[in-house]
Scaffold this motif. Structure first.
Motif, PDB file in Angstrom:
ATOM      1  N   ASP A   1      37.465  48.486  16.648  1.00 51.98           N
ATOM      2  CA  ASP A   1      37.701  47.240  17.374  1.00 51.98           C
ATOM      3  C   ASP A   1      39.158  47.138  17.823  1.00 51.98           C
ATOM      4  N   SER A   2      40.091  47.458  16.950  1.00 49.23           N
ATOM      5  CA  SER A   2      41.505  47.370  17.326  1.00 49.23           C
ATOM      6  C   SER A   2      41.868  48.415  18.367  1.00 49.23           C
ATOM      7  N   THR A   3      41.276  49.609  18.283  1.00 43.52           N
ATOM      8  CA  THR A   3      41.543  50.649  19.279  1.00 43.52           C
ATOM      9  C   THR A   3      41.015  50.235  20.645  1.00 43.52           C
ATOM     10  N   VAL A   4      39.819  49.692  20.690  1.00 42.58           N
ATOM     11  CA  VAL A   4      39.247  49.232  21.963  1.00 42.58           C
ATOM     12  C   VAL A   4      40.088  48.102  22.535  1.00 42.58           C
ATOM     13  N   ARG A   5      40.531  47.209  21.675  1.00 44.49           N
ATOM     14  CA  ARG A   5      41.343  46.093  22.147  1.00 44.49           C
ATOM     15  C   ARG A   5      42.648  46.580  22.756  1.00 44.49           C
ATOM     16  N   ILE A   6      43.319  47.522  22.107  1.00 42.82           N
ATOM     17  CA  ILE A   6      44.609  48.004  22.613  1.00 42.82           C
ATOM     18  C   ILE A   6      44.429  48.833  23.886  1.00 42.82           C
ATOM     19  N   ARG A   7      43.421  49.698  23.915  1.00 40.09           N
ATOM     20  CA  ARG A   7      43.285  50.627  25.038  1.00 40.09           C
ATOM     21  C   ARG A   7      42.629  50.022  26.261  1.00 40.09           C
ATOM     22  N   TYR A   8      41.720  49.035  26.079  1.00 44.18           N
ATOM     23  CA  TYR A   8      40.947  48.548  27.218  1.00 44.18           C
ATOM     24  C   TYR A   8      41.086  47.055  27.483  1.00 44.18           C
ATOM     25  N   ILE A   9      40.953  46.247  26.462  1.00 44.52           N
ATOM     26  CA  ILE A   9      40.865  44.806  26.679  1.00 44.52           C
ATOM     27  C   ILE A   9      42.200  44.200  27.071  1.00 44.52           C
ATOM     28  N   LEU A  10      43.275  44.516  26.352  1.00 46.01           N
ATOM     29  CA  LEU A  10      44.577  43.935  26.687  1.00 46.01           C
ATOM     30  C   LEU A  10      45.061  44.353  28.078  1.00 46.01           C
ATOM     31  N   PRO A  11      44.951  45.632  28.472  1.00 42.82           N
ATOM     32  CA  PRO A  11      45.331  45.960  29.860  1.00 42.82           C
ATOM     33  C   PRO A  11      44.447  45.258  30.899  1.00 42.82           C
ATOM     34  N   MET A  12      43.160  45.091  30.584  1.00 42.43           N
ATOM     35  CA  MET A  12      42.273  44.409  31.506  1.00 42.43           C
ATOM     36  C   MET A  12      42.661  42.941  31.647  1.00 42.43           C
ATOM     37  N   LYS A  13      43.035  42.289  30.540  1.00 43.97           N
ATOM     38  CA  LYS A  13      43.472  40.900  30.618  1.00 43.97           C
ATOM     39  C   LYS A  13      44.716  40.756  31.477  1.00 43.97           C
ATOM     40  N   LYS A  14      45.650  41.704  31.343  1.00 50.23           N
ATOM     41  CA  LYS A  14      46.867  41.660  32.160  1.00 50.23           C
ATOM     42  C   LYS A  14      46.539  41.808  33.639  1.00 50.23           C
ATOM     43  N   SER A  15      45.652  42.728  33.970  1.00 50.47           N
ATOM     44  CA  SER A  15      45.312  42.921  35.380  1.00 50.47           C
ATOM     45  C   SER A  15      44.551  41.722  35.940  1.00 50.47           C
ATOM     46  N   VAL A  16      43.708  41.091  35.132  1.00 54.34           N
ATOM     47  CA  VAL A  16      42.996  39.894  35.582  1.00 54.34           C
ATOM     48  C   VAL A  16      43.982  38.755  35.829  1.00 54.34           C
ATOM     49  N   GLN A  17      44.974  38.595  34.962  1.00 55.06           N
ATOM     50  CA  GLN A  17      45.988  37.561  35.170  1.00 55.06           C
ATOM     51  C   GLN A  17      46.783  37.827  36.444  1.00 55.06           C
ATOM     52  N   GLU A  18      47.135  39.083  36.704  1.00 55.22           N
ATOM     53  CA  GLU A  18      47.841  39.411  37.937  1.00 55.22           C
ATOM     54  C   GLU A  18      46.987  39.103  39.159  1.00 55.22           C
ATOM     55  N   LEU A  19      45.697  39.420  39.084  1.00 53.11           N
ATOM     56  CA  LEU A  19      44.798  39.114  40.198  1.00 53.11           C
ATOM     57  C   LEU A  19      44.657  37.613  40.402  1.00 53.11           C
ATOM     58  N   GLU A  20      44.607  36.844  39.320  1.00 52.80           N
ATOM     59  CA  GLU A  20      44.521  35.391  39.454  1.00 52.80           C
ATOM     60  C   GLU A  20      45.780  34.823  40.094  1.00 52.80           C
ATOM     61  N   ARG A  21      46.950  35.347  39.712  1.00 54.63           N
ATOM     62  CA  ARG A  21      48.197  34.902  40.344  1.00 54.63           C
ATOM     63  C   ARG A  21      48.215  35.232  41.827  1.00 54.63           C
ATOM     64  N   GLU A  22      47.779  36.438  42.163  1.00 58.93           N
ATOM     65  CA  GLU A  22      47.738  36.833  43.566  1.00 58.93           C
ATOM     66  C   GLU A  22      46.752  35.980  44.348  1.00 58.93           C
ATOM     67  N   ASN A  23      45.611  35.687  43.746  1.00 56.62           N
ATOM     68  CA  ASN A  23      44.608  34.847  44.385  1.00 56.62           C
ATOM     69  C   ASN A  23      45.157  33.443  44.633  1.00 56.62           C
ATOM     70  N   ALA A  24      45.873  32.889  43.654  1.00 54.90           N
ATOM     71  CA  ALA A  24      46.445  31.549  43.811  1.00 54.90           C
ATOM     72  C   ALA A  24      47.486  31.527  44.923  1.00 54.90           C
ATOM     73  N   SER A  25      48.324  32.560  44.993  1.00 50.12           N
ATOM     74  CA  SER A  25      49.340  32.587  46.049  1.00 50.12           C
ATOM     75  C   SER A  25      48.692  32.740  47.430  1.00 50.12           C
ATOM     76  N   LEU A  26      47.646  33.553  47.519  1.00 50.56           N
ATOM     77  CA  LEU A  26      46.948  33.700  48.800  1.00 50.56           C
ATOM     78  C   LEU A  26      46.261  32.411  49.211  1.00 50.56           C
ATOM     79  N   ARG A  27      45.702  31.681  48.252  1.00 51.19           N
ATOM     80  CA  ARG A  27      45.077  30.395  48.578  1.00 51.19           C
ATOM     81  C   ARG A  27      46.122  29.390  49.074  1.00 51.19           C
TER      82      ARG A  27
END
Length: 87
Positions: free
Chosen positions: A49-75
């Motif tokens: 669980d900790s390996t999956v969280r470090i390798r996949y989930i945390l980077p995915m959360k960061k990229s989703v936050q970046e996409l949300e920021r970009e989406n808000a600025s475009l809106r």
């Protein structure tokens, strides 16, 4: 995902993998098989669980936050363009 908030995900990874190694070592050195097998199963789950969280989930959360920021600025830009074009 937010179960262990007191320590960082990287520290959790080290803790769970160390616990797994100690469980396996305990299985080799003692006759307490049933508690050690149960402990090894639990720590294996926590390690994976900790390996999956470090390798996949945390980077995915960061990229989703970046996409949300970009989406808000475009809106915002789209709303500004619509307001200017309505005049």
């Amino acid at each position: 995902m937010d179960r262990f908030l007191a320590i960082s995900p990287k520290s959790q990874w080290w803790l769970f993998h160390t616990a797994l190694a100690l469980n396996v070592l305990g299985m080799l050195l003692t006759d307490m098989w049933l508690p050690m097998v149960v402990g090894a199963i639990v720590t294996t789950y926590l390690s994976v669980d900790s390996t999956v969280r470090i390798r996949y989930i945390l980077p995915m959360k960061k990229s989703v936050q970046e996409l949300e920021r970009e989406n808000a600025s475009l809106r915002r830009r789209l709303n500004e363009i619509e307001q200017v074009s309505s005049y």
